[in-house]
Structure formats: structure tokens, C-alpha cells
Design a protein around this motif. Structure first.
Motif, short mmCIF file in Angstrom:
data_model
loop_
_atom_site.label_atom_id
_atom_site.label_comp_id
_atom_site.label_asym_id
_atom_site.label_seq_id
_atom_site.Cartn_x
_atom_site.Cartn_y
_atom_site.Cartn_z
N THR A 1 11.39 6.73 11.40
CA THR A 1 11.33 5.40 12.00
C THR A 1 10.03 4.69 11.62
N THR A 2 8.92 5.42 11.68
CA THR A 2 7.64 4.84 11.28
C THR A 2 7.68 4.43 9.81
N GLY A 3 8.30 5.26 8.99
CA GLY A 3 8.45 4.93 7.57
C GLY A 3 9.21 3.63 7.38
N TRP A 4 10.31 3.49 8.08
CA TRP A 4 11.09 2.25 7.96
C TRP A 4 10.30 1.04 8.42
N MET B 1 0.84 -1.19 0.00
CA MET B 1 0.00 0.00 0.00
C MET B 1 0.88 1.24 0.00
N LYS B 2 0.29 2.33 -0.40
CA LYS B 2 0.94 3.65 -0.32
C LYS B 2 0.49 4.30 0.98
N ILE B 3 1.46 4.57 1.85
CA ILE B 3 1.15 5.10 3.17
C ILE B 3 1.86 6.44 3.37
N MET B 4 1.09 7.46 3.68
CA MET B 4 1.65 8.77 4.00
C MET B 4 1.72 8.88 5.52
N ILE B 5 2.89 9.28 6.01
CA ILE B 5 3.10 9.48 7.44
C ILE B 5 3.27 10.97 7.66
N VAL B 6 2.41 11.54 8.49
CA VAL B 6 2.46 12.97 8.78
C VAL B 6 2.81 13.12 10.25
N GLU B 7 4.02 13.57 10.49
CA GLU B 7 4.55 13.65 11.87
C GLU B 7 5.59 14.75 11.91
N ASP B 8 5.47 15.69 12.85
CA ASP B 8 6.43 16.79 12.92
C ASP B 8 7.75 16.40 13.56
N ASN B 9 7.80 15.29 14.25
CA ASN B 9 9.05 14.78 14.80
C ASN B 9 9.71 13.96 13.69
N GLU B 10 10.74 14.53 13.06
CA GLU B 10 11.33 13.90 11.89
C GLU B 10 11.90 12.52 12.17
N ALA B 11 12.53 12.33 13.33
CA ALA B 11 13.09 11.02 13.67
C ALA B 11 11.98 9.97 13.81
N LEU B 12 10.89 10.35 14.46
CA LEU B 12 9.77 9.42 14.62
C LEU B 12 9.12 9.14 13.27
N ALA B 13 8.98 10.16 12.44
CA ALA B 13 8.41 9.97 11.11
C ALA B 13 9.24 8.97 10.31
#
Length: 121
Positions: free
Chosen positions: A15-18, A1-13
């Protein structure tokens, strides 16, 4: 699936992406509501995982804007927050989210949720 992650904490974003990539999904990252809204129109994610406490436009408002986009009519929206109180749950539902997860996300629970969403597409 194509998943967009919207998170202002770049490290958390990232990590979630990985993590979602390790589940076999494609992802993109956005760090604020305005950028997410612009990219979602073109990229058309199947799932959006978004933080509620975004700068400027919060996740509640962003979800409402994204839900109003005809191209995103089939998109599944997942709120991600450290809050779980009744007021937050009510606002999540009123804003149009399909699911809500607590931060930090439990990896197994996230994988199960994404697998269930994928099976329903």
C-alpha cells in the motif's frame, strides 16, 4: 525518486508503495533488514522508509548499517513506527534517521515530506 520501503507487513508495504508511486516515484519493497541491506547496495535508493519493528535486524540497526554504506551517503532515511515516546525519538536520532513518521502514515504529510526531500536533492 527511488524509494525503498522496508516493512514486514506485506499489505502495508505494498500500500505504501502504491502511494509513493501515485506521487510519481519509483519504489521497491523489502520485508526484512538483511534483504533490504543487500538490495540497497545495488539499487541505491534516494529515500528509505523503514519500519522499526522488523524481524531479526530492527530498523534502528538497519539504519546504522545502511548509513555506513558509502554508496548510500546521500540517502535520506525515514523511520516509520507506531511509537512516538521520548525513548523512541532518541533512538531514531541516534541511529541516523533524518525523519520519523507515525503509523499509519498521513498521506498528505508523507507527500509533503517526500516533496521537500526531492526539492533538496
Amino acid at each position: 525518486m527511488k524509494i525503498m520501503i522496508v516493512e514486514d507487513n506485506e499489505a502495508l508495504a505494498q500500500t505504501t508503495g502504491w502511494v509513493v508511486e501515485s506521487f510519481g516515484h519509483d519504489y521497491c519493497l523489502q520485508y526484512d533488514g538483511k534483504s533490504a541491506l543487500e538490495q540497497a547496495r545495488d539499487w541505491r535508493p534516494q529515500v528509505v522508509i523503514m519500519d522499526i519493528g522488523l524481524p531479526g535486524m530492527d530498523g534502528y540497526e538497519l539504519c546504522q548499517h545502511l548509513r555506513a554504506e558509502p554508496a548510500l551517503a546521500e540517502t535520506v532515511f525515514i523511520a516509520q513506527s507506531g511509537r512516538s515516546d521520548a525513548e523512541h525519538r532518541d533512538r531514531v536520532e541516534a541511529s541516523g534517521f533524518h525523519h520519523s513518521i507515525l503509523k499509519p502514515a498521513n498521506i498528505e504529510s508523507l507527500q509533503t515530506l517526500l516533496s521537500d526531500i526531492e526539492a533538496s536533492l
